[in-house]
Design a protein around this motif. Structure first.
Motif, PDB file in Angstrom:
ATOM      1  N   PRO B 207      43.959 -77.100 -52.332  1.00  0.00           N
ATOM      2  CA  PRO B 207      44.697 -78.300 -51.979  1.00  0.00           C
ATOM      3  C   PRO B 207      44.646 -79.442 -52.987  1.00  0.00           C
ATOM      4  O   PRO B 207      45.548 -80.282 -53.004  1.00  0.00           O
ATOM      5  N   LEU B 208      43.637 -79.505 -53.848  1.00  0.00           N
ATOM      6  CA  LEU B 208      43.430 -80.710 -54.647  1.00  0.00           C
ATOM      7  C   LEU B 208      43.595 -80.469 -56.142  1.00  0.00           C
ATOM      8  O   LEU B 208      43.111 -79.460 -56.665  1.00  0.00           O
ATOM      9  N   THR B 209      44.201 -81.427 -56.829  1.00  0.00           N
ATOM     10  CA  THR B 209      44.147 -81.378 -58.284  1.00  0.00           C
ATOM     11  C   THR B 209      42.824 -82.015 -58.717  1.00  0.00           C
ATOM     12  O   THR B 209      42.184 -82.734 -57.950  1.00  0.00           O
ATOM     13  N   VAL B 210      42.451 -81.744 -59.956  1.00  0.00           N
ATOM     14  CA  VAL B 210      41.219 -82.342 -60.486  1.00  0.00           C
ATOM     15  C   VAL B 210      41.308 -83.864 -60.403  1.00  0.00           C
ATOM     16  O   VAL B 210      40.359 -84.535 -59.974  1.00  0.00           O
ATOM     17  N   ASP B 211      42.462 -84.424 -60.756  1.00  0.00           N
ATOM     18  CA  ASP B 211      42.607 -85.882 -60.745  1.00  0.00           C
ATOM     19  C   ASP B 211      42.468 -86.477 -59.348  1.00  0.00           C
ATOM     20  O   ASP B 211      41.833 -87.518 -59.164  1.00  0.00           O
ATOM     21  N   GLU B 212      43.082 -85.813 -58.376  1.00  0.00           N
ATOM     22  CA  GLU B 212      42.956 -86.312 -56.997  1.00  0.00           C
ATOM     23  C   GLU B 212      41.492 -86.314 -56.554  1.00  0.00           C
ATOM     24  O   GLU B 212      41.006 -87.281 -55.950  1.00  0.00           O
ATOM     25  N   SER B 213      40.798 -85.214 -56.868  1.00  0.00           N
ATOM     26  CA  SER B 213      39.387 -85.115 -56.496  1.00  0.00           C
ATOM     27  C   SER B 213      38.580 -86.224 -57.179  1.00  0.00           C
ATOM     28  O   SER B 213      37.755 -86.887 -56.554  1.00  0.00           O
ATOM     29  N   MET B 214      38.870 -86.432 -58.467  1.00  0.00           N
ATOM     30  CA  MET B 214      38.102 -87.426 -59.235  1.00  0.00           C
ATOM     31  C   MET B 214      38.340 -88.839 -58.740  1.00  0.00           C
ATOM     32  O   MET B 214      37.411 -89.632 -58.615  1.00  0.00           O
ATOM     33  N   ARG B 215      39.603 -89.154 -58.471  1.00  0.00           N
ATOM     34  CA  ARG B 215      39.904 -90.501 -57.952  1.00  0.00           C
ATOM     35  C   ARG B 215      39.157 -90.731 -56.642  1.00  0.00           C
ATOM     36  O   ARG B 215      38.578 -91.786 -56.418  1.00  0.00           O
TER      37      ARG B 215
END
Lengths: 242, 242
Positions: B207-215
């Protein structure tokens, strides 16, 4: 979003994936911290992304180390710019490996080897209710493996032991999920604080004799049913939180 | 007390202490099972107690094995009287050791080495409130390490990974207890199911992109305070049960 104010961050395994994303986002903050990258490894090609970041961010510092080599970790810590003091923890790579092998891996290997027998016995029994009289794996755990309630922390603080028993509890949970369809009951049991050589010594007299613990545990074992697979119980049958 | 009906029991490390007590109590039951004793070792003198038991109980069988030697475990299983089928589990001694070393032991060694720096930074900061802006150890854990709620069980079932992350969670808890007086915050974080090479593939799109997870994680990190040390949080700040 409240702003994060940190002077410096150390990110390990920072060459790709989540760690690389973390580094990029840290460097993109309004007041970016200095970032140290340790232990670079990852898929071919990732190195150029790191190189690209280094060329654009003066506050990004590459610190190479080999995590399997404790001396290289120490050198890296000095490299970060401070003199190392004494280590607070006592656990070493050897301690951690040895205790995990004894408390977690061996029980797994034993259970794997004997599972075919347990399944055969379970299949030969009438009905489908789980019980110790049918077939069971009982892992001898310890209250010290409860992450929720590390209540004997003040007496011991042996991190390697705590970690290995938490892992054994996870193993029990995995076994209970995997072997339920084979009608094998799986439970983790805490025998109480028993007066053995291993039970420790000191100002606190251990409350239980071996016989008291055993009588309690046998009573618990005889009463285990469907609802008790996948649980963590003490010698009196009380549920211990994971 | 309900009576326990078992045909046979295998007790490991049964030469002394709790295990020996268990054997004695099993043999003393009204309808005692046959008992196999594996992997005898213990304090000098214990052997005579076992010998004494053997001479009095025909249903007690001694099965010697070396638990560090997987082939000896297999031989012992055959010795119990059944032919071994294929192993259901895939985990080997090597898998278990390797994954634990990577996911649990290395983070411990890293944290040990860098703790003096963290303490120095924490002591140099005004006030005493815990926060990432002051000094923190954030262990990158995984929801798969939750013993309470192994909710991705159907996708993976990699026991070595589950166990190592549960142990990492315990490590985090131990660190939080030990380093609280040093004003170092310790939290375990689950980054979400992120689309990296390691995140796995298959019918379920992650479900998540790396950027979404990081934010998400940076937002969580920026908000961590006293109440969050000693917890297990996901990338949105939700508490995950141990």
């Amino acid at each position: 979003m409240g702003e994060l104010h940190v002077l410096s961050v150390l990110v390990t395994g920072a060459n790709w994936g989540i760690s690389l994303g973390l580094v990029q986002n840290l460097l993109g903050m309004p007041s970016p911290p200095s970032v140290g990258l340790c232990s670079l490894s990852g898929p071919h090609g990732a190195a150029s992304e790191v190189q690209n970041l280094v060329s654009r961010h003066r506050n990004l510092v590459i610190i190479l180390l080999e995590v399997t080599d404790p001396s290289s970790i120490k050198v890296a810590a000095v490299r970060v710019g401070e003199h190392l003091g004494a280590l607070l923890d006592n656990e070493t790579l050897e301690d951690m490996t040895h205790v995990y092998t004894t408390n977690t891996i061996w029980p797994l290997l034993m259970d794997q080897a004997f599972l075919p027998l347990l399944k055969k016995v379970a299949q030969g029994s009438p009905g489908s209710a789980l019980s110790c009289s049918r077939a069971a794996i009982i892992n001898m755990s310890s209250y010290t493996g409860s992450i929720t309630d590390v209540y004997v922390w003040e007496y011991g603080q042996v991190v390697s032991y705590h970690c290995s028993k938490a892992a054994l509890n996870m193993l029990t949970k995995c076994q209970s999920l995997r072997y339920k369809e084979d009608d094998v009951l799986c439970t983790a049991l805490h025998p109480g604080w028993v007066q053995t050589n291993m039970g420790g010594s000191g100002p606190h007299k251990l409350p239980l004799t071996v016989d008291e613990s055993m009588r309690g545990m046998l009573k618990v074992l005889s009463s285990l049913s469907e609802k008790d697979t996948s649980t963590f119980l003490d010698w009196e049958g009380k549920v211990i939180p994971w």
